[in-house]
Design a protein around this motif. Structure first.
Motif, short mmCIF file in Angstrom:
data_model
loop_
_atom_site.label_atom_id
_atom_site.label_comp_id
_atom_site.label_asym_id
_atom_site.label_seq_id
_atom_site.Cartn_x
_atom_site.Cartn_y
_atom_site.Cartn_z
N SER A 1 0.84 -1.19 0.00
CA SER A 1 0.00 0.00 0.00
C SER A 1 0.88 1.24 0.00
N ASN A 2 0.32 2.32 -0.52
CA ASN A 2 1.04 3.59 -0.58
C ASN A 2 0.08 4.66 -0.06
N THR B 1 -9.46 -13.70 -1.97
CA THR B 1 -9.65 -12.29 -2.31
C THR B 1 -8.29 -11.61 -2.36
N PRO B 2 -7.77 -11.36 -3.59
CA PRO B 2 -6.51 -10.63 -3.66
C PRO B 2 -6.72 -9.13 -3.44
N PHE B 3 -5.74 -8.48 -2.84
CA PHE B 3 -5.78 -7.03 -2.65
C PHE B 3 -4.74 -6.40 -3.54
N MET B 4 -5.19 -5.55 -4.46
CA MET B 4 -4.29 -4.95 -5.44
C MET B 4 -3.35 -3.95 -4.77
N PRO B 5 -2.04 -4.17 -4.90
CA PRO B 5 -1.08 -3.22 -4.31
C PRO B 5 -0.87 -2.03 -5.26
N ASP B 6 -0.27 -0.96 -4.78
CA ASP B 6 0.14 0.11 -5.70
C ASP B 6 1.57 0.55 -5.47
N SER B 7 2.34 -0.31 -4.80
CA SER B 7 3.74 0.01 -4.56
C SER B 7 4.45 -1.23 -4.03
N ALA B 8 5.75 -1.09 -3.84
CA ALA B 8 6.60 -2.14 -3.27
C ALA B 8 6.54 -3.42 -4.12
N MET B 9 6.76 -4.58 -3.51
CA MET B 9 7.04 -5.80 -4.27
C MET B 9 6.17 -6.98 -3.89
N TYR B 10 5.02 -6.70 -3.29
CA TYR B 10 4.24 -7.79 -2.71
C TYR B 10 2.75 -7.63 -2.99
N LEU C 1 9.19 3.72 -4.61
CA LEU C 1 9.01 2.48 -5.39
C LEU C 1 7.51 2.24 -5.52
N VAL C 2 6.87 3.17 -6.25
CA VAL C 2 5.41 3.11 -6.40
C VAL C 2 5.08 2.89 -7.88
#
Ligand SMILES: *Cc1c(COP(=O)(O)O)cnc(C)c1O
Length: 433
Positions: free
Chosen positions: A213-214, A353-362, A243-244
């Motif tokens: 998360s960002n 249920t996947p959670f969409m990230p907007d930064s980092a590597m996970y 790193l976003v």
């Protein structure tokens, strides 16, 4: 008995206290670790080791668990980064000791690197460390005292090392919850409710491992407001700083001029793809002069190891200045693409249920365990997934959130696709209405 004690030498008295009053001398070797050593635990290892993982011999193993972007060889540091270190070795001028806080020129380069969005760091605000983990260790040790019963607040889910570092020196941790449905923002009420008179720091990790998360400016301000009201300094783990994903903007805690004294921790590991080079930093952000003593403590604590690797210190100015923006952009685009791929594929799995990230590597996904009654818990499910599909994801237990799993997005695209497809097959095969 008293007689005997008085007549013995200092060493014998010490031995008496250790092994009982009857024997004045140590007769057997009894070498015991200190409480710091005994309290120092690797929570991820402890959990993973109990699983006794056995992959399916028919399928090659894909590890989506390893938080090291270099393991599969698809992500490499920039040629400029590599060259900078080769040049430094050949020059032969950085083989000696540096000041324990780092060379002035290296601190200057890091100060400049972190000075954007209206923030101005100077060389004297920077302490170089052996990786960001070492920065975190120094910050926690500087701010919290086990003998005083201090505690620090850390995010849940969060990176396991905060707890390892705190508890090894007798400092308690208290968790504040992050809310998955809210882009993993901190539950502000919960955070504030954790604060007590013994709380001496709030650890903030943005962008987050494991969440990716960002945080928005507004959310960061809300957290800093709480810290300000209670006069509690912040340790900002910004190892994923900038790193976003494309189109997102990273906001540094320092750029918000909140008045809260902040120790910003970061390093080369992730954004420059060289975690093994062990170069991290602490940047002291203190607009109100609250860290006068802490600055001195950071210097003292850096002296325990006589500072960090001088070759990387010598190279760092050139690494930072010569690595083109296109390198950082490409890494961010690759991670964003991988996130998109993993998100789309995992969305086809029943019960996930996947959670969409907007930064980092996970990326983190939730498991609806109600639909998988044959598995005792998430740990058991991760183990069975390894046994049947040879895919291993880190169970949420490693980050204090049972019922979730974390995957890394740094593996090569074809392996990521294959791994996600196997996860989907596994879930759809075991899903029970
Ligand atoms: C990887 C990581 C670190 C550690 O970085 P090093 O420089 O390798 O010590 C610190 N914090 C978080 C959140 C990380 O994911």
């Amino acid at each position: 008995m008293l007689d005997k004690l008085i007549k013995t030498s200092d060493i014998d008295i010490f031995a008496t206290a250790e092994i009982g009053i009857e024997t004045a001398k140590r007769e057997v070797w009894k070498v015991e670790p200190s409480s710091t050593a005994k309290n120092c635990r690797n929570f991820i290892r402890e959990i993973v080791d109990t699983l006794d993982l056995q992959p399916n011999p028919e399928k090659p193993v894909i590890a989506l668990s390893i938080g090291d972007p270099t393991v599969y060889g698809n992500l490499k540091p920039s040629p400029e980064t590599v060259k900078a270190v080769i040049d430094i070795i050949e020059e032969g001028l950085c083989n000696g000791y540096a000041p324990s806080v780092g060379y002035e020129s290296a601190r200057e380069a890091v100060a400049e690197y972190l000075s954007y969005d209206g923030v101005n760091f100077r060389a004297q605000d920077i302490v170089l460390c052996s990786g960001c983990s070492s920065s975190l260790e120094i910050c926690i040790t500087a701010l919290a005292d086990g003998n005083e019963g201090h505690n620090i607040l850390i995010p849940r889910p969060g990176f396991a090392i905060y707890r390892t570092l705190a508890e090894s020196i007798g400092v308690q941790v208290k968790y504040y919850n992050l809310i998955p449905e809210n882009n993993w923002e901190a539950d502000l009420q919960h955070l504030e409710a954790q604060i007590d008179v013994k709380t001496t720091a709030i650890v903030l990790n943005n962008p987050s491992n494991p969440c990716g998360s960002n945080y928005s400016e507004e959310h960061l301000r809300n957290i800093l407001d709480i810290a300000y009201r209670h006069r509690i300094p912040v340790i900002a783990d910004e190892i994923y700083e900038r790193l976003v994903f494309p189109g997102k903007k990273f906001i540094s805690t320092s750029s918000l001029h909140s008045g809260v004294p902040i120790l910003v921790c970061g390093g080369l590991a992730k954004r420059f793809l060289v975690p093994g080079w062990r170069l991290g930093w602490i940047a002291v952000h203190d607009e109100i002069g609250a860290f006068e003593h802490i600055r001195k403590s950071l210097v003292s604590l850096s002296q325990r190891t006589i500072g960090s690797n001088t070759l990387i210190q010598g190279a760092i100015a050139s690494i930072i200045q010569n690595t083109p923006q296109s390198f950082h952009d490409e890494l961010a685009s690759t991670l964003a693409l991988h996130a998109q791929i993993a998100f789309e594929r995992l969305s086809n799995a029943r019960g996930l249920t996947p959670f969409m990230p907007d930064s980092a590597m996970y990326m983190v996904y939730e498991i609806n365990l109600r639909h998988f009654p044959q598995f005792e818990n998430g740990l058991d499910m991760a183990k069975k997934m390894m046994e049947e599909e040879s895919v291993f994801c880190l169970p949420g237990e490693c980050f204090q959130i049972p019922g979730f799993m974390r995957i890394v997005l740094t593996v090569p695209q074809d392996l990521l696709e294959e791994a996600c497809d196997r996860i989907v097959e596994f879930c759809n095969r075991h899903y029970i209405e």
